[in-house]
Design an enzyme around this catalytic site. Sequence first.
Site, PDB file in Angstrom:
ATOM      1  N   CYS A 125     -33.375  19.593  66.164  1.00  0.00           N
ATOM      2  CA  CYS A 125     -32.201  20.265  66.748  1.00  0.00           C
ATOM      3  C   CYS A 125     -31.591  19.429  67.882  1.00  0.00           C
ATOM      4  O   CYS A 125     -30.980  18.409  67.628  1.00  0.00           O
ATOM      5  CB  CYS A 125     -32.578  21.686  67.182  1.00  0.00           C
ATOM      6  SG  CYS A 125     -31.115  22.686  67.561  1.00  0.00           S
ATOM      7  N   HIS A 227     -34.982  24.161  62.501  1.00  0.00           N
ATOM      8  CA  HIS A 227     -36.197  24.368  63.303  1.00  0.00           C
ATOM      9  C   HIS A 227     -37.427  24.581  62.421  1.00  0.00           C
ATOM     10  O   HIS A 227     -37.785  25.737  62.142  1.00  0.00           O
ATOM     11  CB  HIS A 227     -36.004  25.576  64.225  1.00  0.00           C
ATOM     12  CG  HIS A 227     -35.088  25.315  65.370  1.00  0.00           C
ATOM     13  ND1 HIS A 227     -35.532  24.843  66.594  1.00  0.00           N
ATOM     14  CD2 HIS A 227     -33.742  25.413  65.472  1.00  0.00           C
ATOM     15  CE1 HIS A 227     -34.500  24.685  67.411  1.00  0.00           C
ATOM     16  NE2 HIS A 227     -33.400  25.020  66.755  1.00  0.00           N
ATOM     17  N   GLU A 229     -40.369  24.429  63.291  1.00  0.00           N
ATOM     18  CA  GLU A 229     -41.401  25.142  64.076  1.00  0.00           C
ATOM     19  C   GLU A 229     -41.225  26.661  64.008  1.00  0.00           C
ATOM     20  O   GLU A 229     -42.129  27.399  64.391  1.00  0.00           O
ATOM     21  CB  GLU A 229     -41.399  24.641  65.532  1.00  0.00           C
ATOM     22  CG  GLU A 229     -40.388  25.274  66.455  1.00  0.00           C
ATOM     23  CD  GLU A 229     -38.961  24.746  66.267  1.00  0.00           C
ATOM     24  OE1 GLU A 229     -38.720  23.964  65.332  1.00  0.00           O
ATOM     25  OE2 GLU A 229     -38.086  25.149  67.073  1.00  0.00           O
TER      26      GLU A 229
END
Length: 258
Positions: A125, A227, A229
């Site tokens: 990002c 993202h 994660e």
Amino acid sequence: MINLSYSDCVRYSTMTTARRPVIGISSYPRNGTPPGFAVPCGYVDGVRRAGGIPIVLPPGDPDPAHYLDLVDGLILSGGGDLDPESYGGKPHQALYSVCSERDSFELKLVRAVLERQDRPVLCVCRGMQVLNVACGGDLHIHIPDSFENAIAHRRPERLPAEHHATVERSSRLATTLGVMDVIVQSWHHQAVREVGRGLRAVAWAEDGVIEAIEHDSHAWCLAVQWHPELQPHDPVQQRLFSELVAHSANGRHQPGAR
Ligand code: MN
């Protein structure tokens, strides 16, 4: 029951440590009371699931190149916007969490990574935007101003949105993910505009927004606008962490590595 001698234990712990690459994760800016340097748990968990040892790299050091001696690989994490001055942009009311301390640290860090060539790096990002700006590229400062038919890249209340991304077949990213169509967690309002030197776009959203870039000559430098994660249960996204850690282990054997 297995009895290990002291020397066996030392040898085993050394072997175990030697097999686990250390991954430095750039932190968010000073925040909270008392102020701290935070990293979202998803990055730490992703690195650990891949067998790596995560450590946090707080901004503020004027010479972050030294940090590369301490780690085998890196993650440039997500977060607030870069100061538009760093890429010749103008101020905009939608900018948020701009931090010169973090900008300076991460821009120097990623330039050092590209110079040394021997540390794999995953940019997420904001991290992708830092990589692009470090290479001389620039950003769309606010997606709705530049893309008439933009899809939702974040929800209005500043929460993640889900969308598709199409990955170029011949890219390292496609090899890494093992697929060319991914569903991603998107949480951004800016995007790569002019792609920086040595980089190329390798994934796009349906509205044409660039969703991933990678470096042509660096051994392993991938950047995603989404993202991974935030998708801990998606094995496709976990491959970004797994491949980063695997390539970081290999890097130890290259010239110039510790
Ligand atoms: Mn997006």
